[in-house]
Design a protein around this motif. Structure first.
Motif, short mmCIF file in Angstrom:
data_model
loop_
_atom_site.label_atom_id
_atom_site.label_comp_id
_atom_site.label_asym_id
_atom_site.label_seq_id
_atom_site.Cartn_x
_atom_site.Cartn_y
_atom_site.Cartn_z
N GLY A 26 -8.63 -8.01 10.40
CA GLY A 26 -7.42 -8.73 10.04
C GLY A 26 -6.14 -8.01 10.44
O GLY A 26 -5.16 -8.07 9.73
N GLY A 27 -6.14 -7.30 11.55
CA GLY A 27 -4.95 -6.64 12.03
C GLY A 27 -4.71 -5.24 11.47
O GLY A 27 -3.79 -4.57 11.89
N ALA A 28 -5.51 -4.82 10.52
CA ALA A 28 -5.37 -3.47 9.96
C ALA A 28 -6.75 -2.83 9.87
O ALA A 28 -7.76 -3.52 9.73
N SER A 29 -6.79 -1.52 9.96
CA SER A 29 -8.08 -0.83 9.91
C SER A 29 -8.64 -0.85 8.49
O SER A 29 -7.92 -1.07 7.51
N ILE A 30 -9.94 -0.62 8.40
CA ILE A 30 -10.59 -0.56 7.09
C ILE A 30 -9.98 0.57 6.27
O ILE A 30 -9.82 0.46 5.06
N GLU A 31 -9.60 1.64 6.94
CA GLU A 31 -8.95 2.77 6.27
C GLU A 31 -7.65 2.32 5.60
O GLU A 31 -7.38 2.67 4.45
N ALA A 32 -6.84 1.54 6.31
CA ALA A 32 -5.57 1.06 5.74
C ALA A 32 -5.83 0.12 4.56
O ALA A 32 -5.12 0.19 3.55
N HIS A 33 -6.83 -0.75 4.71
CA HIS A 33 -7.17 -1.67 3.61
C HIS A 33 -7.61 -0.88 2.37
O HIS A 33 -7.17 -1.17 1.25
N SER A 34 -8.48 0.10 2.56
CA SER A 34 -8.97 0.88 1.41
C SER A 34 -7.84 1.71 0.79
O SER A 34 -7.76 1.84 -0.43
N PHE A 35 -6.95 2.25 1.63
CA PHE A 35 -5.82 3.02 1.12
C PHE A 35 -4.90 2.13 0.28
O PHE A 35 -4.46 2.51 -0.81
N ARG A 36 -4.62 0.93 0.78
CA ARG A 36 -3.76 -0.01 0.04
C ARG A 36 -4.42 -0.40 -1.28
O ARG A 36 -3.76 -0.50 -2.32
N TRP A 37 -5.75 -0.63 -1.26
CA TRP A 37 -6.46 -0.99 -2.47
C TRP A 37 -6.42 0.15 -3.48
O TRP A 37 -6.22 -0.07 -4.67
N LEU A 38 -6.60 1.38 -3.01
CA LEU A 38 -6.56 2.53 -3.91
C LEU A 38 -5.18 2.70 -4.55
O LEU A 38 -5.07 3.07 -5.72
N GLN A 39 -4.13 2.45 -3.79
CA GLN A 39 -2.77 2.59 -4.33
C GLN A 39 -2.46 1.53 -5.37
O GLN A 39 -1.73 1.79 -6.32
N SER A 40 -3.01 0.34 -5.20
CA SER A 40 -2.65 -0.75 -6.12
C SER A 40 -3.66 -0.94 -7.24
O SER A 40 -3.45 -1.79 -8.10
N SER A 41 -4.73 -0.16 -7.29
CA SER A 41 -5.74 -0.34 -8.34
C SER A 41 -5.20 0.12 -9.68
O SER A 41 -4.32 0.98 -9.78
#
Length: 86
Positions: A26-41
């Protein structure tokens, strides 16, 4: 020799995970998705607030110690001055 095999297996596994985390979804790496998820959890928000409270407690403790030492040193200096003028 077994330890070396273990280290090499861990190295290969880590390299594989690093490579797979660079896959774009979806235009972003899995790393970026997981980082964003970790920040907003919710868990990370609780940990962040606990860390902020700990940092504030350490800062307040440092200030209290600094004030206590300064007042003690000032008291010693006043006592020395009183003895000197006698």
């Amino acid at each position: 020799m077994e330890e070396l095999k273990f280290v090499l297996k861990c190295f290969c596994f880590t390299a594989l995970v690093i490579v797979l985390m660079q896959v774009k979804v979806g235009g972003a790496s899995i790393e970026a998705h997981s980082f964003r998820w970790l920040q907003s959890s919710t868990v990370s928000q609780y940990i962040q607030s606990a860390a902020a409270g700990g940092a504030m407690a350490i800062r307040n403790l440092g200030q209290t110690l600094k004030d206590g030492v300064a007042s003690t040193v000032d008291g010693f200096q006043e006592g020395a001055h009183e003895k000197a003028i006698r």
